[in-house]
Write a protein that holds these residues in place. Structure first.
Motif, PDB file in Angstrom:
ATOM      1  N   TRP A  86       4.458  21.491 -61.866  1.00 56.71           N
ATOM      2  CA  TRP A  86       4.180  20.535 -62.940  1.00 56.71           C
ATOM      3  C   TRP A  86       3.970  21.231 -64.277  1.00 56.71           C
ATOM      4  O   TRP A  86       4.343  20.725 -65.319  1.00 56.71           O
ATOM      5  CB  TRP A  86       2.980  19.675 -62.589  1.00 56.71           C
ATOM      6  CG  TRP A  86       3.266  18.717 -61.469  1.00 56.71           C
ATOM      7  CD1 TRP A  86       4.447  18.077 -61.220  1.00 56.71           C
ATOM      8  CD2 TRP A  86       2.375  18.303 -60.454  1.00 56.71           C
ATOM      9  NE1 TRP A  86       4.325  17.277 -60.116  1.00 56.71           N
ATOM     10  CE2 TRP A  86       3.065  17.396 -59.616  1.00 56.71           C
ATOM     11  CE3 TRP A  86       1.048  18.601 -60.166  1.00 56.71           C
ATOM     12  CZ2 TRP A  86       2.479  16.790 -58.514  1.00 56.71           C
ATOM     13  CZ3 TRP A  86       0.461  17.998 -59.064  1.00 56.71           C
ATOM     14  CH2 TRP A  86       1.173  17.098 -58.255  1.00 56.71           C
ATOM     15  N   ARG A  87       3.374  22.410 -64.258  1.00 56.54           N
ATOM     16  CA  ARG A  87       3.147  23.158 -65.491  1.00 56.54           C
ATOM     17  C   ARG A  87       4.494  23.549 -66.121  1.00 56.54           C
ATOM     18  O   ARG A  87       4.663  23.495 -67.333  1.00 56.54           O
ATOM     19  CB  ARG A  87       2.311  24.402 -65.181  1.00 56.54           C
ATOM     20  CG  ARG A  87       1.813  25.162 -66.359  1.00 56.54           C
ATOM     21  CD  ARG A  87       0.962  24.383 -67.297  1.00 56.54           C
ATOM     22  NE  ARG A  87      -0.402  24.298 -66.829  1.00 56.54           N
ATOM     23  CZ  ARG A  87      -1.322  23.525 -67.391  1.00 56.54           C
ATOM     24  NH1 ARG A  87      -1.015  22.789 -68.436  1.00 56.54           N
ATOM     25  NH2 ARG A  87      -2.528  23.471 -66.935  1.00 56.54           N
ATOM     26  N   LYS A  88       5.464  23.907 -65.284  1.00 51.86           N
ATOM     27  CA  LYS A  88       6.798  24.265 -65.780  1.00 51.86           C
ATOM     28  C   LYS A  88       7.537  23.059 -66.344  1.00 51.86           C
ATOM     29  O   LYS A  88       8.428  23.217 -67.172  1.00 51.86           O
ATOM     30  CB  LYS A  88       7.625  24.900 -64.665  1.00 51.86           C
ATOM     31  CG  LYS A  88       7.170  26.278 -64.275  1.00 51.86           C
ATOM     32  CD  LYS A  88       7.978  26.814 -63.127  1.00 51.86           C
ATOM     33  CE  LYS A  88       7.407  28.148 -62.649  1.00 51.86           C
ATOM     34  NZ  LYS A  88       8.079  28.621 -61.435  1.00 51.86           N
ATOM     35  N   GLN A  89       7.198  21.863 -65.899  1.00 55.38           N
ATOM     36  CA  GLN A  89       7.865  20.648 -66.366  1.00 55.38           C
ATOM     37  C   GLN A  89       7.416  20.242 -67.767  1.00 55.38           C
ATOM     38  O   GLN A  89       8.096  19.471 -68.433  1.00 55.38           O
ATOM     39  CB  GLN A  89       7.605  19.476 -65.414  1.00 55.38           C
ATOM     40  CG  GLN A  89       8.275  19.603 -64.081  1.00 55.38           C
ATOM     41  CD  GLN A  89       7.896  18.485 -63.141  1.00 55.38           C
ATOM     42  OE1 GLN A  89       7.048  17.644 -63.456  1.00 55.38           O
ATOM     43  NE2 GLN A  89       8.504  18.469 -61.973  1.00 55.38           N
ATOM     44  N   VAL A 127       5.387  11.763 -65.321  1.00 54.00           N
ATOM     45  CA  VAL A 127       5.609  12.174 -63.941  1.00 54.00           C
ATOM     46  C   VAL A 127       7.116  12.260 -63.753  1.00 54.00           C
ATOM     47  O   VAL A 127       7.872  11.496 -64.353  1.00 54.00           O
ATOM     48  CB  VAL A 127       4.935  11.190 -62.951  1.00 54.00           C
ATOM     49  CG1 VAL A 127       5.565   9.831 -63.003  1.00 54.00           C
ATOM     50  CG2 VAL A 127       4.923  11.733 -61.541  1.00 54.00           C
ATOM     51  N   SER A 128       7.565  13.220 -62.957  1.00 53.43           N
ATOM     52  CA  SER A 128       9.007  13.384 -62.785  1.00 53.43           C
ATOM     53  C   SER A 128       9.550  12.304 -61.855  1.00 53.43           C
ATOM     54  O   SER A 128       8.842  11.764 -61.002  1.00 53.43           O
ATOM     55  CB  SER A 128       9.339  14.771 -62.233  1.00 53.43           C
ATOM     56  OG  SER A 128       8.976  14.868 -60.876  1.00 53.43           O
ATOM     57  N   ASN A 129      10.811  12.017 -62.052  1.00 52.19           N
ATOM     58  CA  ASN A 129      11.496  11.044 -61.216  1.00 52.19           C
ATOM     59  C   ASN A 129      11.403  11.460 -59.746  1.00 52.19           C
ATOM     60  O   ASN A 129      11.175  10.632 -58.863  1.00 52.19           O
ATOM     61  CB  ASN A 129      12.964  10.947 -61.666  1.00 52.19           C
ATOM     62  CG  ASN A 129      13.652   9.719 -61.185  1.00 52.19           C
ATOM     63  OD1 ASN A 129      13.050   8.668 -61.047  1.00 52.19           O
ATOM     64  ND2 ASN A 129      14.940   9.841 -60.926  1.00 52.19           N
ATOM     65  N   GLU A 130      11.536  12.750 -59.483  1.00 55.29           N
ATOM     66  CA  GLU A 130      11.462  13.292 -58.129  1.00 55.29           C
ATOM     67  C   GLU A 130      10.104  12.993 -57.486  1.00 55.29           C
ATOM     68  O   GLU A 130      10.033  12.603 -56.315  1.00 55.29           O
ATOM     69  CB  GLU A 130      11.705  14.802 -58.186  1.00 55.29           C
ATOM     70  CG  GLU A 130      11.521  15.520 -56.877  1.00 55.29           C
ATOM     71  CD  GLU A 130      11.568  17.033 -57.033  1.00 55.29           C
ATOM     72  OE1 GLU A 130      11.131  17.704 -56.096  1.00 55.29           O
ATOM     73  OE2 GLU A 130      12.013  17.534 -58.077  1.00 55.29           O
ATOM     74  N   GLU A 152      14.654  16.629 -71.139  1.00 52.96           N
ATOM     75  CA  GLU A 152      14.848  17.990 -71.631  1.00 52.96           C
ATOM     76  C   GLU A 152      14.699  18.991 -70.494  1.00 52.96           C
ATOM     77  O   GLU A 152      13.860  18.859 -69.617  1.00 52.96           O
ATOM     78  CB  GLU A 152      13.793  18.283 -72.706  1.00 52.96           C
ATOM     79  CG  GLU A 152      13.961  19.606 -73.389  1.00 52.96           C
ATOM     80  CD  GLU A 152      12.900  19.804 -74.445  1.00 52.96           C
ATOM     81  OE1 GLU A 152      12.227  20.843 -74.418  1.00 52.96           O
ATOM     82  OE2 GLU A 152      12.752  18.907 -75.288  1.00 52.96           O
ATOM     83  N   GLY A 153      15.539  20.022 -70.499  1.00 50.94           N
ATOM     84  CA  GLY A 153      15.430  21.093 -69.518  1.00 50.94           C
ATOM     85  C   GLY A 153      15.933  20.742 -68.137  1.00 50.94           C
ATOM     86  O   GLY A 153      15.609  21.403 -67.175  1.00 50.94           O
ATOM     87  N   GLY A 154      16.730  19.695 -68.007  1.00 51.35           N
ATOM     88  CA  GLY A 154      17.307  19.319 -66.721  1.00 51.35           C
ATOM     89  C   GLY A 154      16.366  18.589 -65.787  1.00 51.35           C
ATOM     90  O   GLY A 154      16.706  18.355 -64.637  1.00 51.35           O
TER      91      GLY A 154
END
Length: 101
Positions: A39-42, A55-58, A92-94
């Motif tokens: 999560w920190r990298k996101q 929150v990511s879609n994944e 952003e960032g894929g």
């Protein structure tokens, strides 16, 4: 009813994420630590500076699977919430992040 399940799934994903993010490192187990690093990298400059809750879609799809929410209903409902302005996509960032508006 189905949309309520999706909203609850998003809330569960957010609650789980920020519970682990606030947890002291000494209290984090191996799995929690790996999630924390992921999560920190996101995070991006925009999410950090503006204090955006995302929150990511994944993560939403994984939480939905754990909660037994139908995958097709979940994906369709996420699109509806994005269209209505309840969620904003930031890619952003894929990584597809869904920002709660």
């Amino acid at each position: 009813q189905q949309l309520l399940e999706v909203v609850n799934t998003i809330n569960d994903a957010l609650t789980n994420k920020y519970k682990i993010m606030r947890m002291p490192r000494s209290k984090q187990g191996t799995t929690a630590r790996q999630q924390f690093e992921k999560w920190r990298k996101q995070e991006t400059v925009e999410t950090q500076e503006e204090g955006l809750v995302f929150v990511s879609n994944e993560d939403i799809l994984d939480t939905g699977k754990d909660n037994g929410v139908d995958f097709n209903i979940l994906k369709t409902s996420l699109q509806v919430l994005r269209y209505c302005g309840g969620l904003r996509l930031h890619g952003e960032g894929g990584i597809h992040r869904l920002i709660v508006v």
